[in-house]
Design a protein around this motif. Structure first.
Motif, PDB file in Angstrom:
ATOM      1  N   UNK A  24     127.590 111.611  33.011  1.00 40.68           N
ATOM      2  CA  UNK A  24     126.138 111.499  32.644  1.00 40.68           C
ATOM      3  C   UNK A  24     125.747 111.698  31.125  1.00 40.68           C
ATOM      4  N   UNK A  25     126.812 112.253  30.201  1.00 42.39           N
ATOM      5  CA  UNK A  25     126.356 111.976  28.694  1.00 42.39           C
ATOM      6  C   UNK A  25     127.414 112.259  27.731  1.00 42.39           C
ATOM      7  N   UNK A  26     127.682 110.385  27.649  1.00 39.38           N
ATOM      8  CA  UNK A  26     128.413 109.869  26.392  1.00 39.38           C
ATOM      9  C   UNK A  26     128.160 110.021  23.998  1.00 39.38           C
ATOM     10  N   UNK A  27     126.963 110.545  24.536  1.00 37.12           N
ATOM     11  CA  UNK A  27     126.954 110.603  22.652  1.00 37.12           C
ATOM     12  C   UNK A  27     125.103 110.223  23.044  1.00 37.12           C
ATOM     13  N   UNK A  28     125.071 109.592  23.766  1.00 33.41           N
ATOM     14  CA  UNK A  28     123.669 108.136  23.172  1.00 33.41           C
ATOM     15  C   UNK A  28     122.622 109.319  24.006  1.00 33.41           C
ATOM     16  N   UNK A  29     122.373 110.116  23.425  1.00 32.06           N
ATOM     17  CA  UNK A  29     121.063 110.756  24.082  1.00 32.06           C
ATOM     18  C   UNK A  29     119.556 110.608  23.280  1.00 32.06           C
ATOM     19  N   UNK A  37     135.314 104.154  30.899  1.00 32.66           N
ATOM     20  CA  UNK A  37     134.493 102.743  29.176  1.00 32.66           C
ATOM     21  C   UNK A  37     133.026 103.657  29.323  1.00 32.66           C
ATOM     22  N   UNK A  38     131.951 103.599  28.249  1.00 37.89           N
ATOM     23  CA  UNK A  38     130.864 104.487  28.188  1.00 37.89           C
ATOM     24  C   UNK A  38     129.556 104.031  27.400  1.00 37.89           C
ATOM     25  N   UNK A  39     128.668 103.776  27.891  1.00 42.16           N
ATOM     26  CA  UNK A  39     127.037 103.214  27.702  1.00 42.16           C
ATOM     27  C   UNK A  39     127.051 102.458  26.607  1.00 42.16           C
ATOM     28  N   UNK A  40     127.486 103.009  25.927  1.00 42.26           N
ATOM     29  CA  UNK A  40     126.890 102.947  24.423  1.00 42.26           C
ATOM     30  C   UNK A  40     127.676 101.831  23.753  1.00 42.26           C
ATOM     31  N   UNK A  41     128.791 101.906  23.937  1.00 40.49           N
ATOM     32  CA  UNK A  41     129.851 101.373  23.817  1.00 40.49           C
ATOM     33  C   UNK A  41     130.294  99.822  24.446  1.00 40.49           C
ATOM     34  N   UNK A  42     129.789  99.823  25.479  1.00 38.39           N
ATOM     35  CA  UNK A  42     130.201  98.252  26.085  1.00 38.39           C
ATOM     36  C   UNK A  42     128.633  97.485  26.798  1.00 38.39           C
ATOM     37  N   UNK A  43     127.648  98.421  26.940  1.00 44.05           N
ATOM     38  CA  UNK A  43     126.504  97.542  27.804  1.00 44.05           C
ATOM     39  C   UNK A  43     125.360  97.119  27.070  1.00 44.05           C
ATOM     40  N   UNK A  44     125.161  97.091  25.111  1.00 43.75           N
ATOM     41  CA  UNK A  44     124.584  95.933  24.562  1.00 43.75           C
ATOM     42  C   UNK A  44     122.889  96.319  25.573  1.00 43.75           C
ATOM     43  N   UNK A  45     122.066  95.028  24.863  1.00 42.14           N
ATOM     44  CA  UNK A  45     120.635  95.081  25.238  1.00 42.14           C
ATOM     45  C   UNK A  45     120.419  96.740  25.178  1.00 42.14           C
ATOM     46  N   UNK A  46     120.195  96.779  23.512  1.00 40.31           N
ATOM     47  CA  UNK A  46     119.963  98.510  23.316  1.00 40.31           C
ATOM     48  C   UNK A  46     118.332  97.834  23.334  1.00 40.31           C
ATOM     49  N   UNK A  60     114.905 103.037  26.329  1.00 39.02           N
ATOM     50  CA  UNK A  60     114.124 103.746  24.694  1.00 39.02           C
ATOM     51  C   UNK A  60     115.682 104.040  23.717  1.00 39.02           C
ATOM     52  N   UNK A  61     115.113 104.569  22.644  1.00 43.26           N
ATOM     53  CA  UNK A  61     116.893 103.897  21.420  1.00 43.26           C
ATOM     54  C   UNK A  61     116.949 105.743  21.876  1.00 43.26           C
ATOM     55  N   UNK A  62     118.448 105.461  21.796  1.00 43.73           N
ATOM     56  CA  UNK A  62     118.996 106.649  21.632  1.00 43.73           C
ATOM     57  C   UNK A  62     119.896 106.896  20.525  1.00 43.73           C
ATOM     58  N   UNK A  63     120.223 108.040  20.059  1.00 42.35           N
ATOM     59  CA  UNK A  63     120.652 108.664  18.712  1.00 42.35           C
ATOM     60  C   UNK A  63     121.724 107.534  18.009  1.00 42.35           C
ATOM     61  N   UNK A  64     122.451 106.295  18.833  1.00 44.09           N
ATOM     62  CA  UNK A  64     123.484 105.846  18.298  1.00 44.09           C
ATOM     63  C   UNK A  64     122.726 104.474  17.655  1.00 44.09           C
ATOM     64  N   UNK A  65     121.832 103.803  18.368  1.00 43.87           N
ATOM     65  CA  UNK A  65     120.802 103.528  17.922  1.00 43.87           C
ATOM     66  C   UNK A  65     120.858 103.892  16.659  1.00 43.87           C
TER      67      UNK A  65
END
Ligand SMILES: N#[N+]C[C@@H]1[C@@H](O)[C@H](O)[C@@H](O)[C@@H]2O[C@H]12
Length: 446
Positions: free
Chosen positions: A119-124, A16-25, A31-36
């Motif tokens: 460590x990094x799955x695109x959510x900078x 899985x990847x953090x931005x794709x499943x975690x929520x609680x953005x 902090x805000x990510x580029x994907x947020x």
């Protein structure tokens, strides 16, 4: 029926990847990510969906780990959200973010499930994007600071580390084509971002090795086996170009300290260039312990002079497709494993393989027979690659559960666990029970 039995310690997992499943953005100090930011941009995502809630894994991780244990997973690949740890990308640490991953890792270890961390799955962190993101060489240094902290916290608990997920996709879809965060459309930027991503990778590998941790570290590269449309000289040349561009661009610098020639040709053809110290390759090529590959489909290419970018065109294959429109071609997994192991002689993990289908929940069940067939045929090719000499260490299905599929939002279901997004109820699909049996028997029937 012949039983294909894998090596004793072969690692069966899901990813899985953090931005794709975690929520609680924006919860608990994250902090805000580029994907947020990108997913909150109108028109960027299918039906303007976003990962604000996703699978609510941030709150439901204990239930999800229990489901992983019910399936019998030996390992679980997940990514850490950098801005959940460093809300501004560096400096102030968010203790609640650290605590979440500490609890998740401990739950996994309690269930004898090996954590495999990306460590990094695109959510900078957006704060770093505001300073240039991957176009800014300093981001590589900030990444190594972040990585060093994560190694310090979890380095003795986690045996498998992946620095980056699919840098090609992040660089090209994010910086050249604008389909992914940060949504830029700047061809030169894609090459600069790609280089700084590789530099970040190398610095993190050096930090890990200097830390003396006893796990293994590698990188995950997206690969697609490439085939010629005809056996003409031109089409065979097109295969070399496509393979170099999509498969080897981020591998050759690590193993051969140079970019494939085609990268320089693309820059030249577009009157572009970018400079960097040649000593970067000494950092980028810091020895890694394994190569992670994500395999989904193949490419068939033919020479096409009218295509000024690569001088080739992609031809649709004749076989059935998944919901992503990707041709199902299991032999491509065997072929790419053989090619990569022949060229680099390094242990390999299949860090992602899976299929999206239009799964339907009926009478409390999801009969995803097509996904079972897809997985069966690819697992068989993995076995044949091992039989034929490839040092393949593990296989991670993409994905553990249905999740936010980037620009496609929630319209594509890849999970072996069905997620009812209205209720957040999880239901094991038939493919989860299929995989449970594969793991129990450490193999599959031919
Ligand atoms: N698309 N698709 C499915 C899957 C995506 O969800 C992952 O985040 C990526 O690492 C890789 O592209 C593969």
């Amino acid at each position: 029926m012949v039983k294909l039995v894998f090596p004793k310690d072969f690692l069966w997992g899901t990813a899985t990847a953090s931005y794709q499943i975690e929520g609680a953005w924006n919860e608990d100090g994250k902090g805000e990510s580029t994907w947020d930011r990108f997913s909150h941009t109108p028109g960027a995502i299918y039906q303007n969906q976003n990962g604000d809630v996703a699978c609510d894994h941030y709150h439901r991780y204990e239930e999800d780990v229990k489901l992983m244990a019910e399936i019998g997973l030996k390992a679980y690949r997940f990514s850490i959200s950098w801005p959940r740890i460093f809300p501004e990308g560096r400096g102030k640490i968010n203790p609640k973010g650290v605590s979440f991953y500490e609890r998740l890792i401990n739950k996994l270890l309690e269930k004898n499930i090996k954590p495999a961390i990306t460590l990094y799955h695109w959510d900078l962190p957006q704060a770093l994007e505001d300073k240039g993101g991957w176009l800014n060489r300093d981001t590589a240094k900030y990444f190594s600071e972040y990585a060093s902290f994560i190694f310090y916290k979890f380095g003795d608990m986690v045996p498998i580390w992946i620095t980056l997920n699919e840098p090609f996709v992040n660089a090209f879809l994010g910086y050249a084509w604008g389909w992914h965060a940060p949504g830029k459309k700047d061809l030169k930027g894609a090459f600069v971002a790609g280089h700084n991503l590789l530099l970040a990778h190398g610095l993190a590998v050096q930090a890990y090795k200097e830390g003396g941790y006893n796990g293994n570290i590698g990188i995950t590269i997206n690969v697609a086996a490439v085939y010629p449309y005809t056996n003409s000289e031109e089409d065979l040349r097109a295969v070399q170009v496509q393979d170099a561009f999509e498969n080897r661009w981020f591998i050759e610098p690590i193993f051969r300290k140079k970019y494939p020639e085609v990268i320089w040709k693309i820059l030249e053809k577009n009157y572009l260039s970018f400079d960097f110290p040649i000593s970067d390759f000494d950092i980028i090529s810091s020895p890694i312990d394994f190569l992670g590959i994500n395999y989904y489909t193949r490419n068939i290419v033919a020479h096409d002079e009218s295509n000024k970018f690569l001088g080739l065109k992609r031809i649709e294959g004749p076989n059935e497709r998944t919901e992503m429109g990707w041709e199902i071609y299991p032999d491509g997994l065997y072929d790419i494993l053989i090619q990569l192991y022949r060229d680099y002689k390094i242990p390999i993990y299949i860090t992602e393989n899976g299929a999206a289908y239009n799964d339907k929940l009926e009478n409390g069940k999801v009969e995803d027979n097509k996904r079972i067939e897809y997985l069966r045929e690819h697992i068989k090719r993995a076995y044949f690659a091992i039989r034929d000499g490839v040092d393949l260490r593990g296989y991670f299905i993409w994905s553990l559960m249905d999740n936010f599929e980037w620009a496609h939002g929630y319209s594509k279901r890849f999970g072996i666990i069905y997620v009812d997004y209205d209720t957040q109820k999880r239901i094991l699909k038939d493919s989860a029970y299929f995989y449970k049996k594969v793991i129990e028997e450490n193999g599959i029937e031919e």
